[in-house]
Design a protein around this motif. Structure first.
Motif, PDB file in Angstrom:
ATOM      1  N   MET A   4       0.840  -1.200   0.000  1.00  0.00           N
ATOM      2  CA  MET A   4       0.000   0.000   0.000  1.00  0.00           C
ATOM      3  C   MET A   4       0.876   1.251   0.000  1.00  0.00           C
ATOM      4  SD  MET A   4      -3.072   1.261   0.012  1.00  0.00           S
ATOM      5  CE  MET A   4      -4.094  -0.133   0.502  1.00  0.00           C
ATOM      6  N   LYS A   5       0.590   2.156  -0.916  1.00  0.00           N
ATOM      7  CA  LYS A   5       1.374   3.379  -1.012  1.00  0.00           C
ATOM      8  C   LYS A   5       0.998   4.361   0.091  1.00  0.00           C
ATOM      9  CE  LYS A   5       2.080   3.225  -6.025  1.00  0.00           C
ATOM     10  NZ  LYS A   5       1.819   3.919  -7.319  1.00  0.00           N
ATOM     11  N   ASN A   6       1.964   5.173   0.469  1.00  0.00           N
ATOM     12  CA  ASN A   6       1.708   6.300   1.355  1.00  0.00           C
ATOM     13  C   ASN A   6       1.437   7.521   0.483  1.00  0.00           C
ATOM     14  OD1 ASN A   6       2.093   4.886   3.780  1.00  0.00           O
ATOM     15  ND2 ASN A   6       4.301   5.208   3.706  1.00  0.00           N
ATOM     16  N   ILE A   7       0.223   8.044   0.560  1.00  0.00           N
ATOM     17  CA  ILE A   7      -0.175   9.165  -0.277  1.00  0.00           C
ATOM     18  C   ILE A   7      -0.013  10.469   0.498  1.00  0.00           C
ATOM     19  CG2 ILE A   7      -2.021  10.201  -1.647  1.00  0.00           C
ATOM     20  CD1 ILE A   7      -0.977   7.514  -2.709  1.00  0.00           C
ATOM     21  N   TYR A   8       0.807  11.350  -0.034  1.00  0.00           N
ATOM     22  CA  TYR A   8       1.000  12.683   0.521  1.00  0.00           C
ATOM     23  C   TYR A   8       0.500  13.703  -0.494  1.00  0.00           C
ATOM     24  CZ  TYR A   8       4.365   9.980   3.305  1.00  0.00           C
ATOM     25  OH  TYR A   8       4.964   9.033   4.100  1.00  0.00           O
ATOM     26  N   CYS A   9       0.105  14.861  -0.018  1.00  0.00           N
ATOM     27  CA  CYS A   9      -0.300  15.910  -0.939  1.00  0.00           C
ATOM     28  C   CYS A   9       0.233  17.250  -0.473  1.00  0.00           C
ATOM     29  CB  CYS A   9      -1.828  15.964  -1.095  1.00  0.00           C
ATOM     30  SG  CYS A   9      -2.727  16.620   0.325  1.00  0.00           S
ATOM     31  N   THR A  10       0.414  18.141  -1.425  1.00  0.00           N
ATOM     32  CA  THR A  10       0.822  19.504  -1.133  1.00  0.00           C
ATOM     33  C   THR A  10       0.268  20.396  -2.225  1.00  0.00           C
ATOM     34  OG1 THR A  10       2.711  20.914  -0.539  1.00  0.00           O
ATOM     35  CG2 THR A  10       3.024  19.413  -2.387  1.00  0.00           C
ATOM     36  N   LEU A  11       0.403  21.690  -2.058  1.00  0.00           N
ATOM     37  CA  LEU A  11      -0.088  22.629  -3.074  1.00  0.00           C
ATOM     38  C   LEU A  11       0.828  23.848  -3.113  1.00  0.00           C
ATOM     39  CD1 LEU A  11      -1.742  25.183  -1.483  1.00  0.00           C
ATOM     40  CD2 LEU A  11      -3.291  23.302  -1.015  1.00  0.00           C
ATOM     41  N   PHE A  12       1.023  24.386  -4.313  1.00  0.00           N
ATOM     42  CA  PHE A  12       1.840  25.590  -4.462  1.00  0.00           C
ATOM     43  C   PHE A  12       1.710  26.116  -5.884  1.00  0.00           C
ATOM     44  CE2 PHE A  12       4.603  21.821  -4.805  1.00  0.00           C
ATOM     45  CZ  PHE A  12       5.059  21.934  -6.111  1.00  0.00           C
ATOM     46  N   ASN A  13       2.072  27.400  -6.058  1.00  0.00           N
ATOM     47  CA  ASN A  13       2.131  27.969  -7.400  1.00  0.00           C
ATOM     48  C   ASN A  13       3.550  27.818  -7.942  1.00  0.00           C
ATOM     49  OD1 ASN A  13       3.700  30.000  -6.259  1.00  0.00           O
ATOM     50  ND2 ASN A  13       2.063  31.518  -6.277  1.00  0.00           N
ATOM     51  N   HIS A  14       3.793  28.335  -9.143  1.00  0.00           N
ATOM     52  CA  HIS A  14       5.079  28.082  -9.809  1.00  0.00           C
ATOM     53  C   HIS A  14       6.264  28.648  -9.037  1.00  0.00           C
ATOM     54  CE1 HIS A  14       4.339  32.189 -11.319  1.00  0.00           C
ATOM     55  NE2 HIS A  14       5.633  32.252 -11.574  1.00  0.00           N
ATOM     56  N   LYS A  15       6.057  29.713  -8.261  1.00  0.00           N
ATOM     57  CA  LYS A  15       7.179  30.321  -7.565  1.00  0.00           C
ATOM     58  C   LYS A  15       7.705  29.461  -6.409  1.00  0.00           C
ATOM     59  CE  LYS A  15       6.567  35.153  -8.787  1.00  0.00           C
ATOM     60  NZ  LYS A  15       6.575  36.538  -8.295  1.00  0.00           N
ATOM     61  N   TYR A  16       6.931  28.494  -5.987  1.00  0.00           N
ATOM     62  CA  TYR A  16       7.361  27.606  -4.901  1.00  0.00           C
ATOM     63  C   TYR A  16       7.780  26.241  -5.427  1.00  0.00           C
ATOM     64  CZ  TYR A  16       7.280  29.004  -0.009  1.00  0.00           C
ATOM     65  OH  TYR A  16       7.629  29.490   1.217  1.00  0.00           O
ATOM     66  N   LEU A  17       7.979  26.118  -6.738  1.00  0.00           N
ATOM     67  CA  LEU A  17       8.204  24.810  -7.325  1.00  0.00           C
ATOM     68  C   LEU A  17       9.503  24.168  -6.833  1.00  0.00           C
ATOM     69  CD1 LEU A  17       7.007  23.887 -10.777  1.00  0.00           C
ATOM     70  CD2 LEU A  17       9.182  22.952 -10.032  1.00  0.00           C
ATOM     71  N   SER A  18      10.570  24.936  -6.695  1.00  0.00           N
ATOM     72  CA  SER A  18      11.828  24.340  -6.233  1.00  0.00           C
ATOM     73  C   SER A  18      11.689  23.787  -4.821  1.00  0.00           C
ATOM     74  CB  SER A  18      12.964  25.358  -6.295  1.00  0.00           C
ATOM     75  OG  SER A  18      12.742  26.454  -5.437  1.00  0.00           O
ATOM     76  N   ARG A  19      10.922  24.472  -3.969  1.00  0.00           N
ATOM     77  CA  ARG A  19      10.745  23.988  -2.594  1.00  0.00           C
ATOM     78  C   ARG A  19       9.846  22.756  -2.546  1.00  0.00           C
ATOM     79  NH1 ARG A  19      11.502  29.839   0.349  1.00  0.00           N
ATOM     80  NH2 ARG A  19      12.134  30.686  -1.647  1.00  0.00           N
ATOM     81  N   GLY A  20       8.806  22.770  -3.391  1.00  0.00           N
ATOM     82  CA  GLY A  20       7.960  21.588  -3.459  1.00  0.00           C
ATOM     83  C   GLY A  20       8.720  20.367  -3.930  1.00  0.00           C
ATOM     84  N   LEU A  21       9.645  20.555  -4.862  1.00  0.00           N
ATOM     85  CA  LEU A  21      10.449  19.428  -5.335  1.00  0.00           C
ATOM     86  C   LEU A  21      11.502  19.025  -4.304  1.00  0.00           C
ATOM     87  CD1 LEU A  21      10.802  20.335  -9.112  1.00  0.00           C
ATOM     88  CD2 LEU A  21       9.435  18.501  -8.092  1.00  0.00           C
ATOM     89  N   ALA A  22      11.945  19.951  -3.467  1.00  0.00           N
ATOM     90  CA  ALA A  22      12.827  19.583  -2.357  1.00  0.00           C
ATOM     91  C   ALA A  22      12.080  18.691  -1.372  1.00  0.00           C
ATOM     92  CB  ALA A  22      13.341  20.837  -1.655  1.00  0.00           C
ATOM     93  N   LEU A  23      10.830  19.036  -1.078  1.00  0.00           N
ATOM     94  CA  LEU A  23       9.988  18.185  -0.246  1.00  0.00           C
ATOM     95  C   LEU A  23       9.887  16.798  -0.869  1.00  0.00           C
ATOM     96  CD1 LEU A  23       7.772  17.431   1.841  1.00  0.00           C
ATOM     97  CD2 LEU A  23       6.135  18.593   0.332  1.00  0.00           C
ATOM     98  N   PHE A  24       9.605  16.739  -2.165  1.00  0.00           N
ATOM     99  CA  PHE A  24       9.495  15.465  -2.864  1.00  0.00           C
ATOM    100  C   PHE A  24      10.781  14.652  -2.747  1.00  0.00           C
ATOM    101  CE2 PHE A  24      10.532  13.303  -6.922  1.00  0.00           C
ATOM    102  CZ  PHE A  24       9.651  12.231  -6.806  1.00  0.00           C
ATOM    103  N   GLU A  25      11.917  15.284  -2.942  1.00  0.00           N
ATOM    104  CA  GLU A  25      13.192  14.566  -2.876  1.00  0.00           C
ATOM    105  C   GLU A  25      13.426  13.976  -1.487  1.00  0.00           C
ATOM    106  OE1 GLU A  25      16.460  15.167  -5.129  1.00  0.00           O
ATOM    107  OE2 GLU A  25      14.970  15.007  -6.735  1.00  0.00           O
ATOM    108  N   SER A  26      13.023  14.717  -0.454  1.00  0.00           N
ATOM    109  CA  SER A  26      13.210  14.195   0.902  1.00  0.00           C
ATOM    110  C   SER A  26      12.316  12.994   1.153  1.00  0.00           C
ATOM    111  CB  SER A  26      12.954  15.297   1.944  1.00  0.00           C
ATOM    112  OG  SER A  26      11.582  15.623   2.072  1.00  0.00           O
ATOM    113  N   LEU A  27      11.088  13.033   0.653  1.00  0.00           N
ATOM    114  CA  LEU A  27      10.182  11.894   0.784  1.00  0.00           C
ATOM    115  C   LEU A  27      10.709  10.690   0.017  1.00  0.00           C
ATOM    116  CD1 LEU A  27       6.734  13.681   0.336  1.00  0.00           C
ATOM    117  CD2 LEU A  27       7.493  12.507   2.401  1.00  0.00           C
ATOM    118  N   GLN A  28      11.132  10.927  -1.208  1.00  0.00           N
ATOM    119  CA  GLN A  28      11.592   9.837  -2.062  1.00  0.00           C
ATOM    120  C   GLN A  28      12.831   9.158  -1.478  1.00  0.00           C
ATOM    121  OE1 GLN A  28      13.104  10.866  -6.039  1.00  0.00           O
ATOM    122  NE2 GLN A  28      11.735   9.320  -6.882  1.00  0.00           N
ATOM    123  N   ARG A  29      13.675   9.940  -0.846  1.00  0.00           N
ATOM    124  CA  ARG A  29      14.902   9.388  -0.258  1.00  0.00           C
ATOM    125  C   ARG A  29      14.610   8.469   0.917  1.00  0.00           C
ATOM    126  NH1 ARG A  29      18.109  11.388   3.895  1.00  0.00           N
ATOM    127  NH2 ARG A  29      16.830  13.274   3.977  1.00  0.00           N
TER     128      ARG A  29
END
Length: 330
Positions: free
Chosen positions: A1-26
Motif C-alpha cells: 500500500m502506497k503512502n499518499i502525501y499531498c501539497t499545493l503551491f504555485n510556480h514560484k514555490y516549485l523548487s521547494r515543493g520538489l525539495a519536499l518530494f526529494e526528501s520523501l523519495q529518499r
C-alpha cells in the motif's frame, strides 16, 4: 500500500515543493506525492517533467466540482486562498483517488526521518495534531496564531475522519484570512476544536514541526548516519530525532541575499550551518536537475532586495550573502 502525501503551491514555490518530494523519495519507498498546481505555470512545468511518483492535479479541476471555492477565491489573497484550499485538496484526493489515507504537507518542509513511522502511530485515530511548541521567547504568539500547525495533517477515508475534514473544509470556505478575528486565524485556529476528540492523536514527539518559531529551544546534534537529534533545552534536556524541519519564511532575494526567517526570529548557528546551508545547496541542485532556470521563469520565489547595504542587516536579523552560505562547509 502506497503512502499518499499531498501539497499545493504555485510556480514560484516549485523548487521547494520538489525539495519536499526529494526528501520523501529518499526516505519512503512507498511514497507518492500528489501536487496541486495553483497556477498554469506550475501545472505545465510539472507535467512536462513527468516525474515518477508525482501525480499532478490542477486546482481548476478541483474548483469545477466546488464552485464555492471560486467565491472564496474572489475575496482572498493568494496566500489566504492556499490556506482555504488545504482541506479542499485533501477532500478531493480522498474522494477521487484509490487511497485509504492522504497526508497534507506544507511545501516548504523537508524530512530527515521516514514519515511512515509517524503514520504508523495513527492506527485507531482519525487524524493527528502537531503542536507549534513555540519557544519561550515566541510563546506569546500561540494564543492568536493557534496551538497547532497546519503542516503535517493526515486524514483517512473513514467516517469519523471525513467528518472532521468536511467540517474544517466548510469552516475554511466560510472564513480563512491572514488576520485575527473573533478567535480565528487562517486555517489554523480551527484545529483547536479537535483536541477534545478521543479519536484525534496529539503527538508528543518534539522532533515534528521544528521551525523558526521553536528552533531556539533546541540544541541540534548531527549523527554519524547524517540524521539529526534534538535536545530540548526547555523540556528537561529530552532527546528526540528530527523528523522534519519547516523552512517557513525562508526568503531568497536578488543581489546575492537570503533571509533565514523573514519574521526576524533568530535562527541558532547550528541550524544555519547544518540545515539551512544544506537546504540552500539542495535548492541549487534541484534547479539544475529539473531545468528550473532554462526558460526565464522564477520558480524560486526570488524577491527584490531593496537595499544596497546588507551590512547593517547581517546576522542579527537573519540576512546573509547567499554565496557565503553556499561556500560554508565546502
Amino acid at each position: 500500500m502506497k503512502n499518499i502525501y499531498c501539497t499545493l503551491f504555485n510556480h514560484k514555490y516549485l523548487s521547494r515543493g520538489l525539495a519536499l518530494f526529494e526528501s520523501l523519495q529518499r526516505l519512503d519507498d512507498k511514497m507518492e506525492l500528489y501536487i496541486v498546481a495553483m497556477d498554469d505555470l506550475a501545472y505545465s512545468k510539472l507535467t512536462a517533467e513527468q516525474i515518477p511518483h508525482i501525480v499532478v492535479i490542477s486546482i481548476s479541476d478541483i474548483e469545477k466540482e466546488a464552485p464555492e471555492m471560486l467565491v472564496a477565491k474572489g475575496n482572498r489573497s493568494a496566500a489566504e486562498y492556499c490556506w482555504t484550499c488545504t482541506p479542499c485538496v485533501i477532500h478531493y484526493i480522498l474522494h477521487h483517488y484509490n487511497c485509504d489515507m492522504c497526508t497534507y504537507l506544507d511545501a516548504d518542509i523537508y524530512f530527515y526521518q521516514n514519515p511512515d513511522l509517524l503514520l504508523d502511530q495513527l492506527k485507531e485515530y482519525s487524524t493527528m495534531l502537531v503542536p507549534h511548541r513555540f519557544s519561550e521567547k515566541e510563546r506569546h504568539t500561540e494564543a492568536p496564531c493557534g496551538k497547532y500547525c497546519v503542516e503535517f495533517v493526515p486524514f483517512k477515508k473513514e467516517t469519523k475522519s471525513l467528518e472532521i475534514l468536511e467540517h474544517w473544509r466548510e469552516q475554511c470556505l466560510e472564513w480563512c484570512y491572514n488576520r485575527f478575528e473573533n478567535g480565528k486565524f487562517g486555517d489554523q485556529k480551527y484545529l483547536e476544536e479537535w483536541e477534545q476528540r478521543d479519536d484525534v492523536y496529539i503527538t508528543e514527539d518534539h522532533g515534528l514541526g521544528v521551525a523558526p518559531w521553536n528552533a531556539g529551544r533546541f540544541d541540534l546534534i548531527k549523527n554519524r548516519d547524517d540524521s539529526y537529534d534534538l535536545i530540548d533545552l526547555e523540556n528537561n534536556m529530552k532527546r528526540y530525532s528530527l523528523f522534519f524541519y519547516h523552512y517557513s519564511l525562508f526568503k531568497i532575494f536578488d543581489k546575492d541575499v537570503v533571509c533565514l526567517d523573514h519574521a526576524n526570529r533568530m535562527i541558532p548557528d547550528k541550524f544555519r550551518e547544518e540545515l539551512y546551508v544544506s537546504y540552500l545547496k539542495l535548492l541549487k541542485k534541484i534547479n539544475i536537475k529539473y531545468h528550473l532556470t532554462d526558460d526565464g521563469i522564477d520558480y524560486n520565489s526570488i524577491e527584490h532586495f531593496r537595499s544596497d547595504d546588507l551590512d547593517h542587516l547581517m546576522h542579527d536579523r537573519g540576512y546573509f550573502r547567499r554565496s557565503v552560505l553556499l561556500a560554508e562547509r565546502e
